[in-house]
Design an enzyme around this catalytic site. Structure first.
Site, PDB file in Angstrom:
ATOM      1  N   GLY A   1       9.857 -56.094 -29.047  1.00 34.37           N
ATOM      2  CA  GLY A   1       9.967 -57.349 -28.106  1.00 34.37           C
ATOM      3  C   GLY A   1      11.073 -58.253 -28.433  1.00 34.37           C
ATOM      4  O   GLY A   1      11.031 -59.163 -28.786  1.00 34.37           O
ATOM      5  N   TYR A   2      12.426 -57.750 -27.946  1.00 36.36           N
ATOM      6  CA  TYR A   2      13.660 -58.170 -27.755  1.00 36.36           C
ATOM      7  C   TYR A   2      14.101 -58.820 -26.562  1.00 36.36           C
ATOM      8  O   TYR A   2      13.970 -59.874 -26.272  1.00 36.36           O
ATOM      9  CB  TYR A   2      14.680 -57.367 -28.254  1.00 36.36           C
ATOM     10  CG  TYR A   2      14.906 -57.081 -29.842  1.00 36.36           C
ATOM     11  CD1 TYR A   2      13.963 -57.303 -30.696  1.00 36.36           C
ATOM     12  CD2 TYR A   2      15.717 -56.075 -30.166  1.00 36.36           C
ATOM     13  CE1 TYR A   2      13.906 -57.113 -31.945  1.00 36.36           C
ATOM     14  CE2 TYR A   2      15.954 -55.845 -31.636  1.00 36.36           C
ATOM     15  CZ  TYR A   2      14.973 -56.278 -32.516  1.00 36.36           C
ATOM     16  OH  TYR A   2      15.073 -55.771 -33.589  1.00 36.36           O
ATOM     17  N   SER A   3      14.200 -58.069 -25.550  1.00 38.21           N
ATOM     18  CA  SER A   3      14.546 -58.476 -23.973  1.00 38.21           C
ATOM     19  C   SER A   3      13.757 -59.359 -23.461  1.00 38.21           C
ATOM     20  O   SER A   3      12.421 -59.277 -23.767  1.00 38.21           O
ATOM     21  CB  SER A   3      14.992 -57.029 -23.448  1.00 38.21           C
ATOM     22  OG  SER A   3      15.736 -56.198 -24.041  1.00 38.21           O
TER      23      SER A   3
ATOM     24  N   SER B   1       9.133 -51.079 -24.339  1.00 36.61           N
ATOM     25  CA  SER B   1       8.674 -49.764 -24.148  1.00 36.61           C
ATOM     26  C   SER B   1       7.415 -49.603 -24.835  1.00 36.61           C
ATOM     27  O   SER B   1       6.913 -49.976 -25.928  1.00 36.61           O
ATOM     28  CB  SER B   1       9.639 -48.782 -24.911  1.00 36.61           C
ATOM     29  OG  SER B   1      10.967 -48.752 -24.023  1.00 36.61           O
TER      30      SER B   1
ATOM     31  N   GLU C   1      20.049 -47.713 -34.719  1.00 33.70           N
ATOM     32  CA  GLU C   1      19.749 -47.733 -33.263  1.00 33.70           C
ATOM     33  C   GLU C   1      20.895 -46.826 -32.822  1.00 33.70           C
ATOM     34  O   GLU C   1      20.473 -45.635 -32.266  1.00 33.70           O
ATOM     35  CB  GLU C   1      19.311 -48.619 -32.641  1.00 33.70           C
ATOM     36  CG  GLU C   1      18.359 -48.197 -31.472  1.00 33.70           C
ATOM     37  CD  GLU C   1      17.966 -49.323 -30.633  1.00 33.70           C
ATOM     38  OE1 GLU C   1      18.158 -50.501 -30.425  1.00 33.70           O
ATOM     39  OE2 GLU C   1      16.820 -49.154 -29.805  1.00 33.70           O
TER      40      GLU C   1
ATOM     41  N   SER D   1      24.118 -52.081 -23.638  1.00 36.50           N
ATOM     42  CA  SER D   1      24.796 -51.067 -22.507  1.00 36.50           C
ATOM     43  C   SER D   1      26.284 -50.640 -22.817  1.00 36.50           C
ATOM     44  O   SER D   1      26.758 -51.114 -23.709  1.00 36.50           O
ATOM     45  CB  SER D   1      24.961 -51.992 -21.258  1.00 36.50           C
ATOM     46  OG  SER D   1      25.898 -52.790 -21.262  1.00 36.50           O
TER      47      SER D   1
ATOM     48  N   GLU E   1      28.788 -50.875 -21.130  1.00 36.26           N
ATOM     49  CA  GLU E   1      29.608 -52.216 -20.810  1.00 36.26           C
ATOM     50  C   GLU E   1      29.735 -53.012 -22.347  1.00 36.26           C
ATOM     51  O   GLU E   1      31.039 -53.563 -22.607  1.00 36.26           O
ATOM     52  CB  GLU E   1      29.285 -52.872 -19.789  1.00 36.26           C
ATOM     53  CG  GLU E   1      29.518 -52.218 -18.470  1.00 36.26           C
ATOM     54  CD  GLU E   1      28.501 -51.139 -17.996  1.00 36.26           C
ATOM     55  OE1 GLU E   1      27.554 -51.312 -18.796  1.00 36.26           O
ATOM     56  OE2 GLU E   1      28.632 -50.502 -17.137  1.00 36.26           O
TER      57      GLU E   1
HETATM   58  C1  LIG Z   1      14.197 -47.278 -20.698  1.00 32.36           C
HETATM   59  C2  LIG Z   1      14.435 -48.532 -21.295  1.00 32.36           C
HETATM   60  C3  LIG Z   1      13.552 -49.076 -22.505  1.00 32.36           C
HETATM   61  C4  LIG Z   1      13.781 -50.331 -22.776  1.00 32.36           C
HETATM   62  N1  LIG Z   1      12.929 -50.380 -23.954  1.00 32.36           N
HETATM   63  C5  LIG Z   1      13.232 -51.680 -24.531  1.00 32.36           C
HETATM   64  C6  LIG Z   1      12.121 -52.182 -25.522  1.00 32.36           C
HETATM   65  O1  LIG Z   1      11.424 -51.441 -25.903  1.00 32.36           O
HETATM   66  N2  LIG Z   1      12.324 -53.477 -25.961  1.00 32.36           N
HETATM   67  C7  LIG Z   1      13.239 -54.137 -25.626  1.00 32.36           C
HETATM   68  O2  LIG Z   1      13.423 -55.458 -25.995  1.00 32.36           O
HETATM   69  N3  LIG Z   1      14.088 -53.996 -24.572  1.00 32.36           N
HETATM   70  C8  LIG Z   1      14.156 -52.828 -24.195  1.00 32.36           C
HETATM   71  N4  LIG Z   1      15.080 -52.224 -23.091  1.00 32.36           N
HETATM   72  C9  LIG Z   1      15.906 -53.208 -22.497  1.00 32.36           C
HETATM   73  C10 LIG Z   1      17.363 -53.288 -22.879  1.00 32.36           C
HETATM   74  O3  LIG Z   1      17.651 -53.411 -23.999  1.00 32.36           O
HETATM   75  C11 LIG Z   1      17.944 -53.976 -21.734  1.00 32.36           C
HETATM   76  O4  LIG Z   1      17.901 -53.404 -20.582  1.00 32.36           O
HETATM   77  C12 LIG Z   1      19.777 -54.126 -22.042  1.00 32.36           C
HETATM   78  O5  LIG Z   1      20.025 -55.209 -22.939  1.00 32.36           O
HETATM   79  C13 LIG Z   1      20.392 -54.631 -20.838  1.00 32.36           C
HETATM   80  O6  LIG Z   1      19.962 -55.926 -20.327  1.00 32.36           O
HETATM   81  P1  LIG Z   1      19.318 -56.028 -18.891  1.00 32.36           P
HETATM   82  O7  LIG Z   1      18.676 -54.884 -18.457  1.00 32.36           O
HETATM   83  O8  LIG Z   1      19.134 -57.474 -18.665  1.00 32.36           O
HETATM   84  O9  LIG Z   1      20.850 -55.887 -18.059  1.00 32.36           O
HETATM   85  P2  LIG Z   1      21.754 -57.298 -17.894  1.00 32.36           P
HETATM   86  O10 LIG Z   1      22.216 -57.785 -19.007  1.00 32.36           O
HETATM   87  O11 LIG Z   1      21.490 -58.098 -16.772  1.00 32.36           O
HETATM   88  O12 LIG Z   1      23.177 -56.443 -17.370  1.00 32.36           O
HETATM   89  C14 LIG Z   1      23.449 -55.783 -15.989  1.00 32.36           C
HETATM   90  C15 LIG Z   1      24.543 -55.256 -15.937  1.00 32.36           C
HETATM   91  O13 LIG Z   1      25.702 -55.970 -16.171  1.00 32.36           O
HETATM   92  C16 LIG Z   1      26.513 -55.384 -17.217  1.00 32.36           C
HETATM   93  N5  LIG Z   1      27.030 -56.404 -18.060  1.00 32.36           N
HETATM   94  C17 LIG Z   1      26.324 -57.531 -18.783  1.00 32.36           C
HETATM   95  N6  LIG Z   1      27.037 -58.329 -19.414  1.00 32.36           N
HETATM   96  C18 LIG Z   1      28.188 -57.739 -19.558  1.00 32.36           C
HETATM   97  C19 LIG Z   1      29.464 -58.172 -19.941  1.00 32.36           C
HETATM   98  N7  LIG Z   1      29.765 -59.256 -20.624  1.00 32.36           N
HETATM   99  N8  LIG Z   1      30.566 -57.356 -19.505  1.00 32.36           N
HETATM  100  C20 LIG Z   1      30.389 -56.395 -18.962  1.00 32.36           C
HETATM  101  N9  LIG Z   1      29.177 -55.978 -18.333  1.00 32.36           N
HETATM  102  C21 LIG Z   1      28.170 -56.581 -18.355  1.00 32.36           C
HETATM  103  C22 LIG Z   1      25.516 -54.641 -18.206  1.00 32.36           C
HETATM  104  O14 LIG Z   1      26.006 -53.748 -19.000  1.00 32.36           O
HETATM  105  C23 LIG Z   1      24.880 -54.057 -16.779  1.00 32.36           C
HETATM  106  O15 LIG Z   1      25.446 -52.952 -16.410  1.00 32.36           O
HETATM  107  C24 LIG Z   1      14.886 -51.055 -22.327  1.00 32.36           C
HETATM  108  C25 LIG Z   1      15.618 -50.850 -21.289  1.00 32.36           C
HETATM  109  C26 LIG Z   1      15.373 -49.731 -20.633  1.00 32.36           C
HETATM  110  C27 LIG Z   1      16.216 -49.304 -19.319  1.00 32.36           C
END
Ligand SMILES: Cc1cc2nc3c(=O)[nH]c(=O)nc-3n(C[C@H](O)[C@H](O)[C@H](O)COP(=O)(O)OP(=O)(O)OC[C@H]3O[C@@H](n4cnc5c(N)ncnc54)[C@H](O)[C@@H]3O)c2cc1C
Lengths: 378, 386
Positions: free
Chosen positions: B127-129, B161, B244, B368, B370
């Site tokens: 539970g991070y995000s 997840s 990771e 990501s 990025e």
């Molecule tokens: C299949 C899957 C499983 C996951 N499992 C877990 C889990 O078990 N536990 C958990 O805690 N999280 C989980 N996550 C979450 C994951 O860690 C987040 O999706 C990730 O940190 C990105 O955050 P966000 O989705 O809010 O996208 P956002 O942060 O909103 O990003 C949207 C877009 O903007 C870009 N962006 C954001 N900031 C910048 C910047 N400064 N410069 C350039 N580009 C930028 C990103 O790269 C992305 O393309 C999971 C995600 C997926 C897809």
């Protein structure tokens, strides 16, 4: 038709599509995978009433006799709204083949019913993956009681799940035959595979199906030529659909870049995403320019080689641009882009289905290379 | 559990052969090469089988019930896992919680939780995000306030997840709002059955329910469940992220997609096409080169050196390569490239769509691509900030 008339027609079509698209419920599209109703006959009838099924069909059969560029407007607009009905497969592919028929009574009967939405024909021409060559078939038509007896199997048939009949290409001693086979013909059976977007790819198996002389649509070189032309025209209208898909996907994504905040700023303020968005926009504009160009080429009825080259240019560019834009739409949304609830996923999936239909980027580049580059080099 | 065997003393080929024969003979055939992740119910028999053999936690030290594999052997273990088509289990307990508690936890926490992971009693999720804290994880707002002997948690986590299969969750929570964001975060362990926890499953793009949103409404967890010191959760989480990234950067998942490509190429006779051969070879060589880059980091770990921010390049290149492979797979499938399910071509089963869907989020989770590039430009290239 005068220039004035055609502009008016286009505007009318464009307005009717925009109105219709506004009312489309994406919930239905989202559920296609389970519901398997890629064609709602009530919606289909509505599309017929709006004249869309007859955009290309000759006026004497109740069509509008307009140009491919007009058809493209309808297809692009409906694709933006992810309408799943097999418009392009029917109103371009089947329509072109039927309109070329020399069997006047069959042609009148089928075209009129097609235009009114009462008859949904599926064109079954392809047998192996990865080819655009209408001659690469094994379907056999052997003479039988003045008509034919047909055996073989067709793949990747679009619109087959709701079809009332099939336009089938087959080899005979007298060259290619294009035959009309009603859906309930004895010996005809279908099978379906789900596609990425929930629509269905049909396999049509024909075992000793008899086709009466009256149901021969076209024969010989004319049949093959007509089919090849229809496929190129359809590939270009499918390119218009891909433009609709990429356009809406990019629009949704740009909106998201403006509203999603991370690090205290809209993510659209990050230069990495700005440049990405610009690159995608360039691909979209490039696709639009190529599409317009190729529609004009095809509407001028050039020779086969010129026509195929133009169709390949359009389909290759629009396919690759749509795949790129929709995939990057997921990426720029982050995790939410990877959910079923997020609309961009629907665009990714439709792009995949349209990409694979009538030759993907690779297939069209190969064809283009063969006629435009390698042959010239010899 | 079997008596501790020193796997690291074995030569690589002997160890590989043993792993291969074990996986091939014991892993259930019907669960090989599954499209999505395995549910807990599907995983459990295999989990228990691994546990019994002492092979569940290849990355943990022997004294905690692991195999104590060095990185070189660990990679062989993973490669053989992939080769046998073993599904992804809800393995956060093994991959994340174990290493965290071993490194940052105390004896009581290790004694309480590690055996339950091995025994298949506890299934963990991460539970991070949060809805508004993804890439900007440090801005997370789920907060925990100490009340007597308990922390009281309020807020929400998302994209968790397999939370719907989990018995426990480890969360990053805000415990101090008065300091710089990163300094006010703590790492807590919570039982999913605690009153006040609810969740909703979220369907992913492939139609599978693999992640959830988890809600915390006055959820109480004992203060003994704080891992490390108060307000040091960010450091712990960061340490794990590096691990990771090494894990995500391994060539094994792209290799699996490559095997599909290979099967497809033979079935569709694509090697007659010079254009295809060029692209195939390019990706094959990319994969080999990814292996070299990966090996470089593995050697570093083996020598006991810390991994720096440059590890981000591994994840970037691994996931970009994985996606390119998956894309080539779809394109090379021609019409089949749009088929939602696996297909049989010339008697060979190929699944074109699964690698596409599994490769897509690889550039999103775990930081990501990025964000990885931002890290590289800032901390490795040391370019000036905007
Ligand atoms: C299949 C899957 C499983 C996951 N499992 C877990 C889990 O078990 N536990 C958990 O805690 N999280 C989980 N996550 C979450 C994951 O860690 C987040 O999706 C990730 O940190 C990105 O955050 P966000 O989705 O809010 O996208 P956002 O942060 O909103 O990003 C949207 C877009 O903007 C870009 N962006 C954001 N900031 C910048 C910047 N400064 N410069 C350039 N580009 C930028 C990103 O790269 C992305 O393309 C999971 C995600 C997926 C897809």
């Amino acid at each position: 038709m005068t220039q004035h008339d055609s502009t008016e027609h286009r505007e009318m079509l464009s307005n009717s599509v925009t109105d219709f698209a506004r009312g489309v419920d994406l919930a239905r599209v989202r559920k296609l995978r389970e519901s398997r109703t890629e064609c709602d006959r009530a919606v289909w009838k509505q599309m017929a009433d709006l004249g869309w099924l007859g955009v290309l069909a000759p006026e004497q059969y109740g069509g509008m006799g307009l140009k491919l560029a007009d058809m493209a407007i309808v297809a692009q607009g409906l694709a933006r709204a992810l309408v799943p009905e097999p418009l392009t497969a029917v109103a371009v592919l089947a329509t072109r083949v039927l309109a070329d028929s020399t069997n006047e009574s069959l042609k009148a009967k089928l075209l009129e019913a097609l235009i009114s939405g009462d008859l949904l024909p599926a064109t079954a021409w392809q047998e192996e993956a990865g080819t655009l060559d209408v001659h690469k078939i094994n379907m056999q038509a052997t003479p039988f009681e003045g008509g034919f007896r047909v055996n073989g199997s067709k793949r990747f048939v679009v619109g087959a799940s709701h079809a009332d009949g099939y336009i089938v290409s087959a080899n005979s001693a007298a060259g290619m035959q294009l035959l009309w086979i009603p859906q309930d013909a004895a010996g005809a059976a279908t099978q379906f595979d789900a596609l990425a977007d929930g629509r269905l790819s049909g396999t049509l198996n024909l075992s000793n199906v008899s086709v009466a002389k009256e149901n021969i649509i076209n024969s010989g070189a004319a049949a093959a030529g007509s089919l090849a032309r229809a496929i190129d025209h359809t590939a270009v209208v499918a390119s218009a659909e891909l433009c609709g898909i990429m356009g809406r996907s990019l629009e949704i994504t740009l909106e998201y870049l403006k509203t999603r905040v991370q690090f205290g700023k809209p993510i659209g303020s990050f230069q990495a995403l700005q440049h990405r968005a610009v690159d995608l926009y360039i691909q979209q504009e490039l696709s639009g320019a190529v599409l317009a160009d190729c529609l004009a080429v095809l509407d001028n009825e050039p020779d086969d080689k010129t026509r195929s080259a133009a169709a390949s240019r359009a389909k290759a560019r629009c396919t690759d641009a749509a795949l790129l834009i929709t995939r990057q739409s997921i990426q720029m949304h982050g995790a939410i882009g990877f959910t079923e609830d997020c609309d961009v996923g629907l665009y990714v999936k439709r792009a995949m289905t349209l990409a694979a239909w009538l030759g993907n980027g690779n297939a069209h580049r190969r064809r283009y290379a063969k006629t435009e580059i390698l042959e010239g080099a010899n | 559990m079997s008596a501790a065997i020193d796997f690291n003393a074995m030569d690589d080929e002997t160890f590989r052969a043993e792993a291969r024969s074990f996986f091939e003979s014991e892993y259930p055939a019907e669960l090989r090469f599954m499209a999505g992740r395995l549910s807990w119910a599907e995983s459990k028999p295999w989990w228990m089988k691994l546990s019994k053999k002492g092979w569940l936690a290849p990355n943990w030290p022997v004294e905690h019930g692991g195999m104590g594999l060095d990185p070189g052997k660990l990679i062989i273990y993973w490669e053989e896992t992939e080769r046998a088509g073993i599904g992804r289990m809800p393995d956060q307990g093994v991959t994340m919680v174990g290493p965290t508690l071993i490194r940052f936890g105390n004896d009581a926490q290790r004694a309480k939780y590690l055996p339950k992971i091995l025994a298949g009693e506890n299934v963990w999720c991460q539970g991070y995000s949060e809805p508004n804290a993804g890439s900007d994880l440090a801005s997370l707002r789920t907060e925990a306030v100490l009340d007597g002997d308990e922390y009281v948690i309020n807020g929400s986590k998302i994209w968790t997840s397999m939370a719907h299969h989990a018995t426990n969750i480890y969360v990053l929570v805000r415990t101090d709002k008065s300091v710089k964001q990163q300094r006010g975060i703590s790492f807590l362990l919570v039982d999913m059955k605690t009153p006040g926890i609810t969740f909703r499953t979220i369907r992913n793009i492939a139609g599978h329910e693999e992640f959830c949103q988890v809600f915390f409404d006055n959820v109480r967890t004992h203060k003994d469940n704080l891992v490390g010191k108060l307000n040091e959760g960010w450091t712990i989480a960061k340490g794990l992220l590096t691990f990771e990234r090494l894990n995500i950067g391994s060539p094994r998942r792209p290799l699996q997609a490559f095997e599909q490509l290979d099967t497809l190429a033979h079935a569709r006779k694509l090697f007659d096409d010079a254009g295809f051969v060029d692209r195939y070879t390019q990706l094959k060589m990319d994969l080999n080169d990814l292996g070299s880059l990966y090996q470089r980091y593995v050697e570093k770990v083996r020598r006991g050196e810390a991994l720096g921010p440059d590890i981000s390049m591994l994840k970037v290149f691994a996931m970009d390569t994985y996606q390119k492979l998956a894309e080539l797979l779809l394109e090379s499938g021609a019409e089949y490239g749009a088929f939602a399910e696996g297909v049989k071509l010339e008697g060979e089963a190929v699944d074109l769509m699964t690698p596409f869907y599994t490769s897509r989020p690889g550039t999103i989770y775990g930081g990501s691509n990025e964000i990885q590039r931002n890290i590289l430009s800032k901390y490795v290239l040391q370019l000036p900030a905007a």
